[in-house]
Design an enzyme around this catalytic site. Structure first.
Site, PDB file in Angstrom:
ATOM      1  N   ASP A 139      19.835  21.298  -0.713  1.00  0.00           N
ATOM      2  CA  ASP A 139      20.900  21.302   0.339  1.00  0.00           C
ATOM      3  C   ASP A 139      21.746  19.888  -0.070  1.00  0.00           C
ATOM      4  O   ASP A 139      21.990  19.172   1.061  1.00  0.00           O
ATOM      5  CB  ASP A 139      20.618  21.519   1.673  1.00  0.00           C
ATOM      6  N   GLN A 250      13.949  23.907   4.663  1.00  0.00           N
ATOM      7  CA  GLN A 250      14.209  22.843   5.732  1.00  0.00           C
ATOM      8  C   GLN A 250      13.344  23.125   6.951  1.00  0.00           C
ATOM      9  O   GLN A 250      13.930  24.181   7.659  1.00  0.00           O
ATOM     10  CB  GLN A 250      15.715  22.364   5.894  1.00  0.00           C
ATOM     11  N   ARG A 280      23.152   7.102   9.194  1.00  0.00           N
ATOM     12  CA  ARG A 280      23.777   8.426   9.369  1.00  0.00           C
ATOM     13  C   ARG A 280      22.778   9.368  10.000  1.00  0.00           C
ATOM     14  O   ARG A 280      21.933   9.820   8.892  1.00  0.00           O
ATOM     15  CB  ARG A 280      24.645   8.959   8.317  1.00  0.00           C
ATOM     16  N   ASP A 282      21.433  12.612  10.762  1.00  0.00           N
ATOM     17  CA  ASP A 282      21.982  14.209  10.348  1.00  0.00           C
ATOM     18  C   ASP A 282      21.445  15.045  11.359  1.00  0.00           C
ATOM     19  O   ASP A 282      20.460  15.053  11.823  1.00  0.00           O
ATOM     20  CB  ASP A 282      21.249  14.441   8.965  1.00  0.00           C
ATOM     21  N   GLU A 324      25.765  12.598  13.345  1.00  0.00           N
ATOM     22  CA  GLU A 324      26.389  13.553  12.730  1.00  0.00           C
ATOM     23  C   GLU A 324      26.061  14.738  13.706  1.00  0.00           C
ATOM     24  O   GLU A 324      25.294  15.451  13.632  1.00  0.00           O
ATOM     25  CB  GLU A 324      25.900  13.909  11.125  1.00  0.00           C
ATOM     26  N   HIS A 393      31.699  15.685   2.469  1.00  0.00           N
ATOM     27  CA  HIS A 393      31.003  16.880   1.594  1.00  0.00           C
ATOM     28  C   HIS A 393      30.752  18.036   2.397  1.00  0.00           C
ATOM     29  O   HIS A 393      30.609  19.182   1.626  1.00  0.00           O
ATOM     30  CB  HIS A 393      29.548  16.311   1.357  1.00  0.00           C
ATOM     31  N   ASP A 394      31.045  18.464   3.395  1.00  0.00           N
ATOM     32  CA  ASP A 394      30.698  19.598   4.216  1.00  0.00           C
ATOM     33  C   ASP A 394      31.975  20.455   4.203  1.00  0.00           C
ATOM     34  O   ASP A 394      33.110  20.084   3.946  1.00  0.00           O
ATOM     35  CB  ASP A 394      30.155  19.185   5.532  1.00  0.00           C
ATOM     36  N   ARG A 518      30.236  24.637  -1.268  1.00  0.00           N
ATOM     37  CA  ARG A 518      30.787  23.284  -0.737  1.00  0.00           C
ATOM     38  C   ARG A 518      30.688  22.278  -1.901  1.00  0.00           C
ATOM     39  O   ARG A 518      31.462  21.321  -2.071  1.00  0.00           O
ATOM     40  CB  ARG A 518      29.736  22.619   0.342  1.00  0.00           C
TER      41      ARG A 518
HETATM   42  C1  GLC Z   1      24.452  18.181   8.009  1.00  0.00           C
HETATM   43  C2  GLC Z   1      24.746  17.985   6.502  1.00  0.00           C
HETATM   44  C3  GLC Z   1      24.925  19.052   5.755  1.00  0.00           C
HETATM   45  C4  GLC Z   1      23.586  19.595   5.725  1.00  0.00           C
HETATM   46  C5  GLC Z   1      23.022  20.010   6.940  1.00  0.00           C
HETATM   47  C6  GLC Z   1      21.682  20.124   6.980  1.00  0.00           C
HETATM   48  O1  GLC Z   1      25.405  18.798   8.685  1.00  0.00           O
HETATM   49  O2  GLC Z   1      26.157  17.143   6.428  1.00  0.00           O
HETATM   50  O3  GLC Z   1      25.471  18.904   4.411  1.00  0.00           O
HETATM   51  O4  GLC Z   1      23.676  20.753   4.988  1.00  0.00           O
HETATM   52  O5  GLC Z   1      23.040  18.696   7.880  1.00  0.00           O
HETATM   53  O6  GLC Z   1      20.892  19.005   6.857  1.00  0.00           O
END
Ligand code: GLC
Length: 649
Positions: A139, A250, A280, A282, A324, A393-394, A518
């Site tokens: 990911d 994950q 950052r 996440d 984020e 990046h998303d 992406r």
């Molecule tokens: C955040 C990241 C994304 C990722 C997700 C899971 O949203 O920006 O790219 O897939 O977390 O970690």
């Protein structure tokens, strides 16, 4: 200790005894200061546990170790940051976001490109996930198997610390990701959990059967409905259902277990002590689950962040936290702190709403929804700032609420569907080239992938060799960047957007990336194209020069400090956005034309807004008369201030 009063003999505990008495006293002062801010969220999270006091002791011991280990240069940085707490709110701030390998091959390779970053005026560098990921699909690095090691393909932790110091000497603060909602299933905690160690099973959310997963699924959305449907994964080897919000590999962490918070705190301080200045955090919206809800944005998720902040401040006050949380407008602002948590949660959060509205207005050539939706957002705390951006990046998820849409006569669903059609290129007459990401047939939700330049029309126009259309695309790109610069906070340039890099289909050749489009907007840096930045007539040159000119003007605008918040105002022209700032730092009106044709804002409206006078456009230095009205050229934006000496009103 007891949790209410700090009668502990903390200063005589092991890690601190070697420090100079003044250093120890400084630590004690910070603990006294921040402990109430830590205690409040910790009580909410764990106050009912009989071992609560013991956990508080444990957390303070971690903090003491983090403080004792903090290198001298970083102690000095702490001093600087505390002496200038608004350092990240300055209009001189500019972020740049890139993958270390795609930008420079490795962490060490970044060294030789620092001059490029300086040329742009970068003061903050976000290197995309770089801690050791699981092998294979990961990911984009968001599946970490070791938070204390750097991805060996990029370098070592020593390289990272060296780079952080090198960047700092060049006026750039390093930001990295901390994936705190989940780990890779290959992380040591996960492996031990899978091997049956109950202590580690309690680090994750694991269920013996489908009863609870089924109950949760009733109200849970799916983040990756295409390639990772559902939120739970069954593992036969240890006969458990594991909570996996994102991909199967994950595993969501269990923050009801204070051991998880303690581990993460230790990691936060470890990374801060390598010289990372911004973390950052996440996917923070997902950190706490509650049955019967969408398991996002729960009060406890905010409490975790507040605990991280108060505790990390004791050891490393130079560190700041960025949330984020890509959520809808009403859910977003609380990540910057509110109520008792005001100025005590994250200092930074992504303004995904602004990002979405910029693209929405470009598609519509109207700013009505943007104006209303921005007006509906309450102000942010004085000690916080937005991170503004046009692409990252998303994918782009259309964070437009049904309520905001209805207020301007639109159907929320219909508008979101229009935007997805428009940006995937399926809408007749669309200038955009993008891809649909994660079509969810159940909800009709479709998100969008694509690079800034391709979404803004550059790809299609270059392909058709249509110079006029390419010119419009360049203007669109400059316009939306103009607004993220003018909004206040830290604007982020996403690597390659300064050169107009287009969608890159090469990801399709890599089996680990191919199912995730992406990657089309995560290209490798094109250093040959970067050379074109000096050619004023090339698209790359136009953009690079256009952006650096805007940034130079921005640095001279004290009125754009993040504490002077902008207010969206009606301009009486549906194609022209108005952003007004009125603060002791100065009065400025930003006007931005979102259409291909010229547009006029009537003089009487400028008068009503307090700008009925001789004005100066700070971008060009040109004097502008507010009467009988101000006409903006195609996609033009102006930063208007009263001309020095002009009669105000
Ligand atoms: C955040 C990241 C994304 C990722 C997700 C899971 O949203 O920006 O790219 O897939 O977390 O970690």
């Amino acid at each position: 200790m007891t949790t209410d009063s700090l009668d502990t003999d903390l200063l005589n505990t092991d890690p601190l005894t070697n420090l100079h008495p003044l250093e120890r006293q400084i630590f004690q002062t910070r603990v006294d200061l921040y402990w109430p801010d830590a205690l409040r969220p910790l009580r909410l999270l764990y106050g009912d546990r009989p071992d609560f006091d013991a956990w508080c002791d444990r957390l303070l011991a971690i903090v003491a170790h983090g403080y004792a280990d903090r290198p001298v240069e970083l102690r000095l940085l702490d001093l600087r940051r505390q002496s200038q707490p608004d350092w990240f709110q300055q209009p001189t701030m500019l972020g740049y976001v890139c993958y270390a390998d795609r930008f420079a091959g490795s962490l060490r390779g970044i060294d030789e490109h620092i001059s490029y970053l300086n040329e742009l005026g970068v003061t903050y560098l976000h290197l995309m996930p770089l801690l050791k990921p699981r092998p294979g699909a990961n990911d984009g690095g968001y599946a970490v198997m070791d938070y204390r090691q750097v991805n060996p393909a990029l370098g070592t932790m020593t390289d990272l610390a060296g780079l952080a110091a090198q960047l700092r000497q060049n006026g750039i603060s390093l930001c990295i990701d901390l994936v705190c909602n989940h780990t890779a299933k290959e992380h040591e905690w996960a492996r031990r959990a899978a091997a049956g160690e109950t202590v580690y099973q309690d680090y994750y959310l694991m269920y013996p059967d489908r009863t609870l997963p089924d109950a949760y699924e009733q109200t849970l959305p799916e983040v990756f409905p295409d390639f990772a449907p559902g939120n739970f994964t069954y593992y036969e080897a240890f006969d458990r259902w594991v909570w996996t919000t994102f991909n199967e590999y994950q595993w969501d962490l269990n923050y009801t277990n204070p051991a998880v918070l303690a581990e993460m705190l230790d990691i936060i301080l470890y990374l801060a002590n390598q010289g990372v200045e911004i973390l950052r955090l996440d996917a923070v919206a997902f950190m706490w689950k509650r049955l019967g809800t969408d398991c996002q944005n729960q009060p406890e998720a905010h409490a975790i962040l507040q605990a991280f902040r108060a505790l990390s401040r004791m050891a490393a006050p130079g560190l700041i936290l960025k949330a984020e949380a890509i959520v809808s407008p009403p859910q977003l602002i609380p990540y910057l702190g509110r109520g008792e948590g005001t100025n005590k949660e994250c200092e930074l959060a992504y303004h995904n709403v602004l990002m979405v509205l910029l693209w929405s207005s470009l598609a519509e050539r109207r700013v009505v929804l943007m104006t209303r939706a921005l007006q509906n957002m309450p102000p942010i705390p004085s000690g916080a700032a937005w991170v503004t951006y046009v692409r990252c990046h998303d994918d782009i998820g259309w964070a437009v609420t049904d309520e905001d849409a209805a207020e301007v006569g639109l159907s929320g669903f219909g508008h979101r569907a229009f935007l997805s059609d428009f940006y995937s290129g399926g809408f007749a007459g669309s200038f955009a080239r993008g891809g649909t990401f994660q079509h969810n047939p159940r909800t009709g939700d479709r998100r969008i992938s694509g690079s800034c330049a391709s979404l803004a029309g550059l790809e299609a126009s270059l392909e058709r060799q249509d110079a006029a259309a390419a010119e419009l695309a360049l203007r669109r790109i400059l316009l939306i960047h103009n607004l993220i610069f003018a909004f206040g906070g830290i604007p982020l340039l996403y690597m390659g957007d300064e050169l107009g890099l287009l969608n890159d289909p090469s990801y399709l050749d890599d089996p680990n990336l191919a199912d995730d489009n992406r990657w089309m907007h995560r290209p490798r840096m094109d250093w040959a194209k970067a050379e074109e930045r000096r050619d004023w007539w090339s698209p790359a040159g136009r953009l690079f020069r256009g952006l650096t000119d805007l940034l130079a003007a921005r640095r001279e605008m004290p009125a754009f400090h993040a504490q002077a918040q902008p207010q969206a105002v009606w301009t009486h022209n549906e194609a022209v956005l108005g952003l007004l700032r009125d603060s002791p730092r100065g009065r400025v009106l930003v006007l931005a034309n979102f259409s291909e044709g010229p547009q006029t804002v009537p003089g009487y409206r400028l008068y009503e807004l307090g700008f009925g006078m001789r004005l100066v456009d700070r971008l060009t230095g040109r004097a502008v008369d507010s009467a009988p009205g101000i006409t903006l050229r195609s996609y033009e934006a102006l930063w208007l201030m009263p001309e020095a000496g002009s009669r105000e009103e």
